[in-house]
Design an enzyme around this catalytic site. Structure first.
Site, PDB file in Angstrom:
ATOM      1  N   LYS A  73       0.821  -1.223   0.000  1.00  0.00           N
ATOM      2  CA  LYS A  73       0.000   0.000   0.000  1.00  0.00           C
ATOM      3  C   LYS A  73       0.849   1.264   0.000  1.00  0.00           C
ATOM      4  O   LYS A  73       0.607   2.189  -0.784  1.00  0.00           O
ATOM      5  CB  LYS A  73      -0.943  -0.033   1.208  1.00  0.00           C
ATOM      6  CG  LYS A  73      -1.839   1.191   1.371  1.00  0.00           C
ATOM      7  CD  LYS A  73      -3.054   0.865   2.211  1.00  0.00           C
ATOM      8  CE  LYS A  73      -2.706   0.205   3.529  1.00  0.00           C
ATOM      9  NZ  LYS A  73      -2.060   1.123   4.490  1.00  0.00           N
ATOM     10  N   THR A  75       4.005   1.543  -0.830  1.00  0.00           N
ATOM     11  CA  THR A  75       4.762   1.553  -2.078  1.00  0.00           C
ATOM     12  C   THR A  75       3.905   2.108  -3.214  1.00  0.00           C
ATOM     13  O   THR A  75       4.363   2.940  -4.007  1.00  0.00           O
ATOM     14  CB  THR A  75       5.238   0.124  -2.417  1.00  0.00           C
ATOM     15  OG1 THR A  75       6.013  -0.374  -1.322  1.00  0.00           O
ATOM     16  CG2 THR A  75       6.059   0.095  -3.680  1.00  0.00           C
ATOM     17  N   ARG A  96       2.367   8.464   7.041  1.00  0.00           N
ATOM     18  CA  ARG A  96       2.664   8.336   8.466  1.00  0.00           C
ATOM     19  C   ARG A  96       4.149   8.076   8.671  1.00  0.00           C
ATOM     20  O   ARG A  96       4.830   7.557   7.790  1.00  0.00           O
ATOM     21  CB  ARG A  96       1.881   7.173   9.081  1.00  0.00           C
ATOM     22  CG  ARG A  96       0.392   7.404   9.179  1.00  0.00           C
ATOM     23  CD  ARG A  96      -0.287   6.267   9.901  1.00  0.00           C
ATOM     24  NE  ARG A  96      -0.215   5.005   9.143  1.00  0.00           N
ATOM     25  CZ  ARG A  96      -0.550   3.828   9.628  1.00  0.00           C
ATOM     26  NH1 ARG A  96      -0.966   3.714  10.872  1.00  0.00           N
ATOM     27  NH2 ARG A  96      -0.489   2.742   8.888  1.00  0.00           N
ATOM     28  N   LYS A 107       7.516  -6.521  10.881  1.00  0.00           N
ATOM     29  CA  LYS A 107       7.102  -5.863   9.649  1.00  0.00           C
ATOM     30  C   LYS A 107       8.257  -5.185   8.917  1.00  0.00           C
ATOM     31  O   LYS A 107       8.294  -5.095   7.699  1.00  0.00           O
ATOM     32  CB  LYS A 107       6.012  -4.834   9.982  1.00  0.00           C
ATOM     33  CG  LYS A 107       5.351  -4.192   8.776  1.00  0.00           C
ATOM     34  CD  LYS A 107       4.172  -3.347   9.242  1.00  0.00           C
ATOM     35  CE  LYS A 107       3.474  -2.667   8.069  1.00  0.00           C
ATOM     36  NZ  LYS A 107       4.257  -1.544   7.559  1.00  0.00           N
ATOM     37  N   ALA A 275      -3.554   1.851  13.639  1.00  0.00           N
ATOM     38  CA  ALA A 275      -4.749   1.819  12.800  1.00  0.00           C
ATOM     39  C   ALA A 275      -5.854   0.940  13.366  1.00  0.00           C
ATOM     40  O   ALA A 275      -6.918   0.861  12.783  1.00  0.00           O
ATOM     41  CB  ALA A 275      -4.386   1.341  11.406  1.00  0.00           C
ATOM     42  N   PHE A 303      -3.860  -0.269   7.352  1.00  0.00           N
ATOM     43  CA  PHE A 303      -4.495  -1.577   7.172  1.00  0.00           C
ATOM     44  C   PHE A 303      -5.485  -1.556   6.003  1.00  0.00           C
ATOM     45  O   PHE A 303      -5.309  -0.815   5.044  1.00  0.00           O
ATOM     46  CB  PHE A 303      -5.162  -2.036   8.471  1.00  0.00           C
ATOM     47  CG  PHE A 303      -4.201  -2.309   9.587  1.00  0.00           C
ATOM     48  CD1 PHE A 303      -2.984  -2.931   9.362  1.00  0.00           C
ATOM     49  CD2 PHE A 303      -4.500  -1.937  10.895  1.00  0.00           C
ATOM     50  CE1 PHE A 303      -2.091  -3.194  10.400  1.00  0.00           C
ATOM     51  CE2 PHE A 303      -3.613  -2.190  11.939  1.00  0.00           C
ATOM     52  CZ  PHE A 303      -2.412  -2.809  11.689  1.00  0.00           C
ATOM     53  N   PHE A 384       2.925  -8.726  -9.386  1.00  0.00           N
ATOM     54  CA  PHE A 384       4.098  -9.551  -9.108  1.00  0.00           C
ATOM     55  C   PHE A 384       4.493 -10.275 -10.398  1.00  0.00           C
ATOM     56  O   PHE A 384       3.635 -10.548 -11.253  1.00  0.00           O
ATOM     57  CB  PHE A 384       3.807 -10.558  -7.996  1.00  0.00           C
ATOM     58  CG  PHE A 384       3.874  -9.974  -6.614  1.00  0.00           C
ATOM     59  CD1 PHE A 384       4.893 -10.336  -5.743  1.00  0.00           C
ATOM     60  CD2 PHE A 384       2.949  -9.047  -6.191  1.00  0.00           C
ATOM     61  CE1 PHE A 384       4.967  -9.785  -4.468  1.00  0.00           C
ATOM     62  CE2 PHE A 384       3.012  -8.493  -4.919  1.00  0.00           C
ATOM     63  CZ  PHE A 384       4.033  -8.864  -4.055  1.00  0.00           C
ATOM     64  N   TRP A 412       7.002  -0.892  -7.757  1.00  0.00           N
ATOM     65  CA  TRP A 412       8.110  -1.495  -7.016  1.00  0.00           C
ATOM     66  C   TRP A 412       9.320  -1.676  -7.930  1.00  0.00           C
ATOM     67  O   TRP A 412      10.453  -1.385  -7.550  1.00  0.00           O
ATOM     68  CB  TRP A 412       7.677  -2.840  -6.424  1.00  0.00           C
ATOM     69  CG  TRP A 412       8.735  -3.476  -5.570  1.00  0.00           C
ATOM     70  CD1 TRP A 412       8.957  -3.278  -4.239  1.00  0.00           C
ATOM     71  CD2 TRP A 412       9.733  -4.417  -5.993  1.00  0.00           C
ATOM     72  NE1 TRP A 412      10.035  -4.025  -3.806  1.00  0.00           N
ATOM     73  CE2 TRP A 412      10.527  -4.730  -4.864  1.00  0.00           C
ATOM     74  CE3 TRP A 412      10.037  -5.028  -7.219  1.00  0.00           C
ATOM     75  CZ2 TRP A 412      11.588  -5.623  -4.919  1.00  0.00           C
ATOM     76  CZ3 TRP A 412      11.095  -5.911  -7.278  1.00  0.00           C
ATOM     77  CH2 TRP A 412      11.860  -6.204  -6.133  1.00  0.00           C
TER      78      TRP A 412
END
Length: 558
Positions: A73, A75, A96, A107, A275, A303, A384, A412
């Site tokens: 998200k 990214t 954030r 994470k 969140a 999230f 991907f 990405w």
């Protein structure tokens, strides 16, 4: 095929001097406070200067329920901002700040990934400009003044059994969740049960991120309820005369942090509430400042859309008079197959049946944005390499049935160039007229507001309240807090309050076990399940891979 790590990509990038980034916003060196060559703070008082009343377009990025497969998200948020900039649009991304807890835990960092990152990545993930330390200090000053008041006579007649304020630290440390302090005799305070929350779960963080300026922040801090008296009256930070000193600690932290993306797009990275226990969005000040200086602002909510976007819209937008023009809903084929029952180690194989079974999760989030909140949306598939055309076509066709287009996000690997397709769809949608509708009205009873969220947003049949939650709701309504918005605290992994129910579960009720007020932040927290406000480190924490060499180069961040 080997790929460079995020930190390798970030360290190889040639960053622009932050004064050059500021100049893109027509800010001079007099308007910024330098924190080295690549970071600066911007005074929020610049918001008082006119900007011609220009109509800035606000783009919100959200996602499906997160999975171990990852959605990308942040990214995507960064990449679409770079894509808009490549298309000639004056753009800022507003994010954030990362918490040290996840950075050193499971994470990892939260500055994007691949060729869609905000930089300097190491600084942003580690300490940054010290905002979170200031917020933790303000939190703990209030805790110290509360216990000091009790120790010196307890003039306010605080009931030691009804203290609600906990200490905070920006680290994952399960040992501090529950403890007893004040031991060692009369001179060491009053013995009582206590504990720590991670800084991002502190109400100071939530109030900080919803404040419009320092005066507003001081008022919100003063309203924080820290305890109750023996006759059930709330005791606030203002009653302890703590709010002024707390605001003084936060004076500089309240100024948004200016950095840049790998492609030189300006970025405000500021604030970071949880969140689930809080509202999960960057600061109102940073969002408004971005809108003040740019024509397009891309921001995100934490999230999935059931938590982050709902709170962004029902809490942040309602309190700050903001309205997104477009919502991006990020998904991956891999995550949708996971929602359809495929094991994590099998996600790279084409599986149209599992994808079909998992798609309802995405479609529910799309419905929430377009049917409940009435906002234009685009689904961004974070592509991907092993995603097949058949899988992508299935997602496109199912979304088209709801009148929502799908755009591939390849940021990405390709940065802003990989975000241009998505950026073009965002530009198209941004020109459409839209009217934000909230999920509930503030004049509804607390229970009815919770039911509205549970049934409309989660798809629940109803809500069950424990006797304790019912009692607390009744008390809060009598104290005058019944008109506040609701901040739902539930698992991020499911639309329900059961993390194991993937996809789009049916035939379930949400169980609310606890209700509490965050009077300073200005919302009611409805707690479902076991919500952790002080996480622990995993068996092999990310911290074990992080190192620094003799030249100061950091490795292991990702």
């Amino acid at each position: 095929m080997s790929f460079k790590s995020d930190i390798e990509i970030a360290q190889e990038a040639k960053l622009q001097d932050i004064r050059e980034i500021a100049a893109k916003l027509n800010l001079t060196e007099e308007d910024i406070e330098l924190y080295g060559k690549y970071k600066a703070k911007v005074d929020y008082n610049l918001l008082k200067k006119g900007n011609g009343q220009k109509k800035t377009k606000l783009i919100l990025t959200t996602a499906i329920n997160p999975t171990p497969a990852g959605e990308g998200k942040t990214t995507t948020t960064i990449g679409v901002a770079d894509g808009l900039a490549r298309l000639g649009k004056k753009t800022i991304v507003a994010l954030r700040e990362p918490s040290l807890g996840p950075v050193f835990g499971v994470k990892g960092g939260a500055a994007g990934g691949g060729y869609a990152q905000v930089v300097p990545m190491e600084d942003i993930n580690l300490h940054f400009t010290g905002d979170f330390h200031a917020i933790g200090a303000a939190n703990n000053l209030l805790a110290a003044m509360l216990d000091n008041h009790i120790n010196h006579g307890n003039k306010l007649e605080i009931d030691n059994r009804k203290i609600t304020w906990r200490r905070a630290m920006d680290m994952n440390d399960r040992q501090l969740r529950n403890l007893v302090n004040g031991m060692g005799g009369k001179g060491n305070g009053v013995v009582r049960e206590d504990g720590f929350d991670i800084t991002v779960a502190s109400e100071v963080m939530a109030a900080f991120c919803l404040a419009n300026d320092i005066v507003d922040l001081k008022g919100k801090l003063g309203d924080i309820i820290v305890a109750y008296t023996r006759d059930e009256k709330p005791v606030t930070a203002k009653d302890l005369n703590a709010h002024g000193a707390m605001a003084a600690l936060l004076k500089d932290a309240l100024k948004p942090n200016l950095v840049q993306t790998l492609e030189g797009t300006p970025a405000f990275v500021h604030g970071g509430p949880f969140a689930n226990i809080a509202h999960g969005c960057n600061s109102v000040i940073a969002t408004k400042m971005a809108m003040h200086f740019a024509d397009y602002v891309v921001t995100e909510a934490g999230f999935g859309a059931d938590l982050g976007a709902e709170k962004f819209l029902d809490i942040k937008c309602r309190k700050s008079d903001l309205k997104p023009d477009v919502v991006i809903i990020v998904a991956t084929v891999r995550a949708l197959k996971y929602n359809g029952g495929v094991a994590k180690d099998q996600l790279s194989q084409e599986n149209l049946e599992a994808l079909e079974n998992g798609l309802p999760n995405l479609l529910k989030h799309v419905e929430n944005i377009t049917k409940v909140f009435k906002l234009p949306a685009v689904v961004a598939i974070n592509r991907f390499p092993l995603d097949t055309e058949a899988e992508l076509d299935l997602v496109r066709n199912k979304c088209k049935e709801l009148g929502v287009n799908v755009a591939l996000s390849e940021v990405w690997a390709d940065g802003g160039a990989g975000g241009e397709e998505l950026a073009k769809e965002v530009l198209r949608l941004a020109e459409q007229e839209s009217q934000l509708e909230y999920a509930y009205s503030l004049d509804m009873a607390i229970a009815e507001k919770i039911k509205a969220i549970a049934t409309k947003i989660y798809g629940a049949d109803g809500v069950d309240f424990t006797p304790g939650a019912l009692k607390e709701m009744n008390k809060l309504e009598k104290l005058g807090f019944g008109n506040l918005p609701i901040c739902m605290a539930k698992t991020q992994y499911s639309l329900s309050d059961d993390a194991s129910l993937l996809g789009r579960p049916k035939g379930f009720n949400i169980t609310v076990r606890q209700i509490k007020v965050s009077a300073g932040a200005g919302f009611i927290v409805a707690i479902t399940g076991e919500i952790m406000t002080m996480p622990g480190l995993p068996k092999v924490p990310a911290a074990e891979r992080i190192d620094v060499d003799e030249t100061g180069v950091i490795t292991g961040l990702f």
